[in-house]
Design a protein around this motif. Structure first.
Motif, PDB file in Angstrom:
ATOM      1  N   LYS A 127       0.780  -0.912   0.173  1.00  0.00           N
ATOM      2  CA  LYS A 127       0.101  -0.362   0.136  1.00  0.00           C
ATOM      3  C   LYS A 127       0.370   0.890  -0.237  1.00  0.00           C
ATOM      4  O   LYS A 127       0.662   2.799  -1.204  1.00  0.00           O
ATOM      5  CB  LYS A 127      -1.179   0.173   1.082  1.00  0.00           C
ATOM      6  CG  LYS A 127      -1.839  -0.948   0.848  1.00  0.00           C
ATOM      7  CD  LYS A 127      -3.136  -0.539   2.308  1.00  0.00           C
ATOM      8  CE  LYS A 127      -3.493   0.245   2.540  1.00  0.00           C
ATOM      9  NZ  LYS A 127      -4.443   0.806   3.692  1.00  0.00           N
ATOM     10  N   ASP A 128       2.459   1.377   0.549  1.00  0.00           N
ATOM     11  CA  ASP A 128       2.692   2.132   1.052  1.00  0.00           C
ATOM     12  C   ASP A 128       3.461   2.934  -0.416  1.00  0.00           C
ATOM     13  O   ASP A 128       3.694   4.424  -0.442  1.00  0.00           O
ATOM     14  CB  ASP A 128       4.107   1.732   2.266  1.00  0.00           C
ATOM     15  CG  ASP A 128       3.285   1.944   3.204  1.00  0.00           C
ATOM     16  OD1 ASP A 128       1.899   2.583   3.519  1.00  0.00           O
ATOM     17  OD2 ASP A 128       4.263   1.449   3.935  1.00  0.00           O
ATOM     18  N   PRO A 160      -0.076   5.451  -4.344  1.00  0.00           N
ATOM     19  CA  PRO A 160      -0.401   6.884  -4.050  1.00  0.00           C
ATOM     20  C   PRO A 160      -2.762   6.923  -3.728  1.00  0.00           C
ATOM     21  O   PRO A 160      -2.795   6.739  -3.145  1.00  0.00           O
ATOM     22  CB  PRO A 160      -0.215   6.736  -4.775  1.00  0.00           C
ATOM     23  CG  PRO A 160       0.993   7.259  -5.185  1.00  0.00           C
ATOM     24  CD  PRO A 160       1.125   5.344  -5.480  1.00  0.00           C
ATOM     25  N   LYS A 168      -2.950   4.302  -0.638  1.00  0.00           N
ATOM     26  CA  LYS A 168      -2.101   4.988   0.844  1.00  0.00           C
ATOM     27  C   LYS A 168      -2.707   5.107   2.117  1.00  0.00           C
ATOM     28  O   LYS A 168      -3.160   4.499   2.716  1.00  0.00           O
ATOM     29  CB  LYS A 168      -1.228   5.673   0.520  1.00  0.00           C
ATOM     30  CG  LYS A 168      -0.369   5.799   0.936  1.00  0.00           C
ATOM     31  CD  LYS A 168       1.317   6.937   0.786  1.00  0.00           C
ATOM     32  CE  LYS A 168       2.590   6.847   1.611  1.00  0.00           C
ATOM     33  NZ  LYS A 168       3.522   7.347   0.949  1.00  0.00           N
ATOM     34  N   ASN A 169      -4.401   5.801   1.494  1.00  0.00           N
ATOM     35  CA  ASN A 169      -5.328   5.992   2.665  1.00  0.00           C
ATOM     36  C   ASN A 169      -5.919   5.493   3.095  1.00  0.00           C
ATOM     37  O   ASN A 169      -7.329   5.963   3.297  1.00  0.00           O
ATOM     38  CB  ASN A 169      -5.163   7.606   2.759  1.00  0.00           C
ATOM     39  CG  ASN A 169      -4.171   8.498   1.901  1.00  0.00           C
ATOM     40  OD1 ASN A 169      -2.750   8.215   3.214  1.00  0.00           O
ATOM     41  ND2 ASN A 169      -3.668   9.507   1.523  1.00  0.00           N
ATOM     42  N   ILE A 170      -6.266   4.243   2.707  1.00  0.00           N
ATOM     43  CA  ILE A 170      -7.634   3.496   2.460  1.00  0.00           C
ATOM     44  C   ILE A 170      -7.079   2.632   3.476  1.00  0.00           C
ATOM     45  O   ILE A 170      -5.827   1.739   3.521  1.00  0.00           O
ATOM     46  CB  ILE A 170      -7.746   2.791   1.268  1.00  0.00           C
ATOM     47  CG1 ILE A 170      -8.035   3.765  -0.093  1.00  0.00           C
ATOM     48  CG2 ILE A 170      -9.199   1.358   1.667  1.00  0.00           C
ATOM     49  CD1 ILE A 170      -8.832   4.118  -1.466  1.00  0.00           C
ATOM     50  N   LYS A 171      -8.598   2.088   4.427  1.00  0.00           N
ATOM     51  CA  LYS A 171      -7.820   1.548   5.637  1.00  0.00           C
ATOM     52  C   LYS A 171      -8.365   0.028   4.845  1.00  0.00           C
ATOM     53  O   LYS A 171      -8.956  -0.503   4.072  1.00  0.00           O
ATOM     54  CB  LYS A 171      -8.871   1.014   6.124  1.00  0.00           C
ATOM     55  CG  LYS A 171      -9.662   2.945   7.325  1.00  0.00           C
ATOM     56  CD  LYS A 171     -10.407   3.086   7.983  1.00  0.00           C
ATOM     57  CE  LYS A 171     -10.470   4.071   8.572  1.00  0.00           C
ATOM     58  NZ  LYS A 171     -11.986   4.780   9.354  1.00  0.00           N
TER      59      LYS A 171
END
Length: 171
Positions: free
Chosen positions: A116-117, A120, A123-126
């Motif tokens: 995930k990192d 982009p 990246k911010n999705i749980k």
């Protein structure tokens, strides 16, 4: 011979493309890496500084350039490449072969969760929301991917097996 690989993020386009190009003795280009090299910036930075619309315009220009300037190439595209700016039409008109690497949503979500990192878009999705995100996103994009000349089921197969399957289609 011009071969273009399309599919969702984490479907194996770059890994398969590198091995396929080596086996066919062709040049390999990863479109995302090519854009970063030409722009002297990461795609994440381009998105951050200029936005997605600007990036998609550059992506279309670079896709056309790669297909125009290379007589023989294996090209792996970004997951979104075929879905914007008439790019799938460009691929179909300028490549000899286009291949959609198809995987189930659950497999894609598992692969993406591990990296995930580096992505982009997610990246911010749980992690708990990733399966639903990938499912919806893939549903929107599948209409573009499925225009490829070939669809290869890439689930539960090694890179080597997939490369052999693709070579059988091409040769």
């Amino acid at each position: 011979m011009k071969v273009v690989l399309v599919g969702y993020m984490a479907s194996g386009k770059s890994s398969i493309g590198r091995l396929l190009a080596r086996d066919l003795n062709l040049k390999f280009i990863d479109l995302d890496e090519y854009i970063e090299d030409q722009m002297k910036k990461s795609i994440a930075t381009i998105f951050l500084e200029k936005g997605e619309i600007y990036f998609r315009k550059v992506e279309h220009e670079m896709l056309s350039k790669v297909l125009d300037e290379n007589e023989s190439v294996v090209l792996s595209t970004g997951g979104g490449t075929p879905c914007y700016g008439g790019n799938m039409k460009t691929i179909l008109e300028n490549a000899d072969h286009s291949i959609y690497l198809q995987l189930p949503v659950s497999t894609l979500a598992d692969r993406i969760r591990k990296e995930k990192d580096d992505r982009p878009l997610v990246k911010n999705i749980k992690n708990d929301d990733l399966l639903e995100f990938v499912g919806k996103h893939l549903f929107e994009r599948r209409q573009f991917y499925s225009q490829a000349i070939y669809t290869v089921n890439a689930d539960k197969k090694s890179i080597e097996v997939l490369v052999d399957e693709i070579k059988d289609l091409l040769l």
